[in-house]
Design a protein around this motif. Structure first.
Motif, short mmCIF file in Angstrom:
data_model
loop_
_atom_site.label_atom_id
_atom_site.label_comp_id
_atom_site.label_asym_id
_atom_site.label_seq_id
_atom_site.Cartn_x
_atom_site.Cartn_y
_atom_site.Cartn_z
N GLU A 87 13.07 28.24 5.81
CA GLU A 87 11.94 28.69 5.35
C GLU A 87 10.87 27.87 6.00
OE1 GLU A 87 10.97 29.98 1.48
OE2 GLU A 87 12.94 31.18 1.21
N VAL A 88 9.69 28.25 6.51
CA VAL A 88 8.65 27.47 7.20
C VAL A 88 7.50 28.07 6.91
CG1 VAL A 88 10.18 26.48 9.21
CG2 VAL A 88 9.05 28.70 9.41
N THR A 89 6.50 27.36 6.92
CA THR A 89 5.03 27.88 6.89
C THR A 89 4.08 27.59 8.16
OG1 THR A 89 4.33 25.65 5.93
CG2 THR A 89 4.92 27.34 4.38
N SER A 90 3.05 28.35 8.65
CA SER A 90 2.59 28.06 9.83
C SER A 90 1.65 26.93 9.71
CB SER A 90 1.68 29.31 10.18
OG SER A 90 0.72 29.75 8.87
N ASN A 91 1.20 26.48 10.78
CA ASN A 91 0.41 25.22 10.69
C ASN A 91 -1.04 25.51 11.02
OD1 ASN A 91 0.40 25.63 13.57
ND2 ASN A 91 1.72 24.09 13.87
N THR A 92 -1.96 24.34 11.12
CA THR A 92 -3.27 24.90 11.18
C THR A 92 -3.41 25.61 12.63
OG1 THR A 92 -3.52 22.70 12.47
CG2 THR A 92 -4.04 22.68 10.07
N GLN A 93 -2.75 25.44 13.57
CA GLN A 93 -2.81 26.43 14.74
C GLN A 93 -2.15 27.66 14.69
OE1 GLN A 93 -1.55 23.07 15.56
NE2 GLN A 93 -3.73 22.34 15.49
N GLY A 94 -1.70 28.11 13.46
CA GLY A 94 -1.16 29.30 13.02
C GLY A 94 0.21 29.60 13.79
N THR A 95 0.95 28.51 14.30
CA THR A 95 2.37 28.50 14.88
C THR A 95 3.24 28.00 13.90
OG1 THR A 95 2.01 26.48 15.76
CG2 THR A 95 1.26 28.05 17.20
N TRP A 96 4.60 28.37 14.14
CA TRP A 96 5.75 28.15 13.36
C TRP A 96 6.91 28.19 14.33
CZ3 TRP A 96 9.80 31.74 13.14
CH2 TRP A 96 9.17 33.13 13.43
N ASP A 97 7.91 27.43 13.79
CA ASP A 97 9.29 27.10 14.83
C ASP A 97 10.36 27.14 13.98
OD1 ASP A 97 11.11 25.67 16.47
OD2 ASP A 97 9.70 26.31 17.83
N VAL A 98 11.41 27.87 14.24
CA VAL A 98 12.50 27.67 13.65
C VAL A 98 13.73 27.63 14.63
CG1 VAL A 98 14.56 28.80 12.31
CG2 VAL A 98 11.97 28.78 11.47
N GLN A 99 14.67 26.36 14.40
CA GLN A 99 15.71 26.34 15.61
C GLN A 99 17.11 26.75 14.96
OE1 GLN A 99 15.16 25.18 19.05
NE2 GLN A 99 12.94 25.67 18.28
#
Length: 429
Positions: free
Chosen positions: A61-73
């Motif tokens: 589970e992740v949350t988007s950062n201040t640039q709106g991006t997220w990444d899961v490997q």
């Protein structure tokens, strides 16, 4: 006719090669899922995304950062389910179509892009009172028209320099997208690296981009012209220059997305059916002022008239006493500065990355060709048409296909009017 076919083939081959190579490089060290969440062009921070296997086993589970991006490997390729927690979105945001779950396949050594199209919610009680859905449709059309004008003006700034350079030198410069990226990265370096406010940092970046444009012609393109290098050879050289600059940006800037220190996240303001951040209105005003000033300079100033004379007939302009090399260097300086400003404006409307110029290069070429190669006002008109069509077309087509629609319009117009909207018909033979 044969030379025209060769030039057109080289143009298409160069464009395909230029756009394809970096895409392979950017995913070489990635195996997973990634995405960017934006609402009306603004990044969405803090949205929760859950990734599970196809059978429902949790992965991360992740949350988007201040640039709106997220990444899961992920450890191994296969099918994965991505769920966006709609309760973590801003109160005025919803997923277009209501589907907040995506199932994608991750292949070995590749990253899959996950697209969640966000849109503003209707006004309270409006959806219940709406009988035909026309109000919602026209509100969306008005919003997308505004966003299309914003995008079109950014493209117009970048296309203006490209069109002027082509008009005076005959060079189709594939490295022009890197001049756009350069302006954004220079502004970021002074803004974040040296701690200057974005406004003085942007002014310094525009000046430096203009100076670099001058030296680029003074010590490189000008030397090639004096050696009698043909336009097709110079076009191919520009592809190499673009690739070189792009990977220099990757080395010094990195492959991540970044944002300016100021004006990154602003609350939207409503103007009728349109909702946008204040920076968008200011940016559009600046873009319009710059375009008007450049247009008046071409029409009224001595240098502008000389530039138009060189674009019409360089040999005749030289015989009438015009210093052609001086005019071309002025055009390169102005073109570099305007492209740098376009990059800064593009960085304000989205996150900064080393491929941002390449990402809009196709739209820049579409705007220039649609308006008429070598015409400054044609670049403006063509870019506005492209920007509007790209955004408004998402009313009927998926957002990921919006750039394809712009190319369809380009093909149709060129079939009807090959010289472009404001281009002049030329006699061949």
């Amino acid at each position: 006719m044969r030379r025209a076919v060769i030039a057109f083939t080289a143009f298409l081959g160069g464009l395909v090669f230029l756009l394809a190579v970096p895409a392979q490089a950017s995913t070489a060290d990635c195996q997973g899922l990634r995405g960017t969440l934006k609402l009306q062009g603004q990044p969405v921070n803090g949205a929760k995304i859950a990734v599970t296997t196809e059978s429902g086993q949790p992965v991360k589970e992740v949350t988007s950062n201040t640039q709106g991006t997220w990444d899961v490997q992920v450890d191994k390729p296969g099918k994965y389910k991505v769920t966006l927690d709609v309760s973590s979105l801003p109160k005025n945001a919803e997923v277009r179509g209501g589907n907040n779950v995506r199932t994608l396949t991750v292949f070995e050594g590749n990253c899959s892009a996950v697209l969640f199209a966000l849109q503003p919610k209707g006004a309270p009680g409006q959806q219940q009172a709406d009988t035909g859905g026309e109000t919602t449709f026209w509100e969306q059309a008005a919003q997308l028209t505004f966003e299309g004008l914003n995008l079109g003006l950014i493209i117009a700034l970048a296309a203006l320099g490209l069109s002027l350079i082509y008009g005076t030198t005959g060079l189709t410069n594939f490295a022009h997208g890197e001049l756009v990226t350069l302006g954004a990265i220079l502004a970021y370096a002074f803004n974040v690296g040296f701690g200057l406010h974005l406004i003085p940092a942007a002014l310094i970046a525009v000046v430096l981009a203009g100076i670099l444009g001058y030296f680029q012609d003074r010590f490189f393109w000008g030397q090639l012209r004096r050696r009698g290098t043909g336009t097709i050879a110079m076009m191919i050289i520009s592809i190499g220059v673009a690739l070189l600059l792009r990977y220099v940006f990757l080395i010094f800037f990195g492959g991540q997305n970044e944002a300016y220190a100021q004006y990154t996240a602003q609350p939207g303001i409503e103007v009728g059916p349109i909702t946008a951040a204040p920076k968008n209105f200011v940016a559009m005003g600046i873009e319009l002022v710059v375009l008007v000033i450049v247009g008046l300079a071409l029409l009224r100033t001595r240098t502008g008239k000389a530039a138009r004379a060189v674009a019409d007939n360089p040999a005749l302009a030289a015989s009438s006493g015009i210093n052609v090399d001086r005019v071309i260097r002025i055009i390169w300086t102005a073109g570099g500065a305007i492209a740098g400003l376009a990059g800064i404006m593009l960085g304000l409307s989205q996150s900064l990355k080393y491929t941002m110029g390449q990402d809009v290069l196709l739209l820049i070429f579409a705007g220039v060709t649609l308006g008429g190669l070598g015409t400054a006002f044609g670049a403006l008109v063509g870019s506005l048409v492209v920007g509007l069509f790209v955004q408004v077309s998402t009313l009927w087509v998926p957002p990921e296909l919006k750039s394809v629609g712009a190319l369809v319009v380009l093909i149709i117009v060129l079939l009807i009017r090959p010289q472009g909207i404001l281009g002049r018909r030329e006699r061949i033979g």
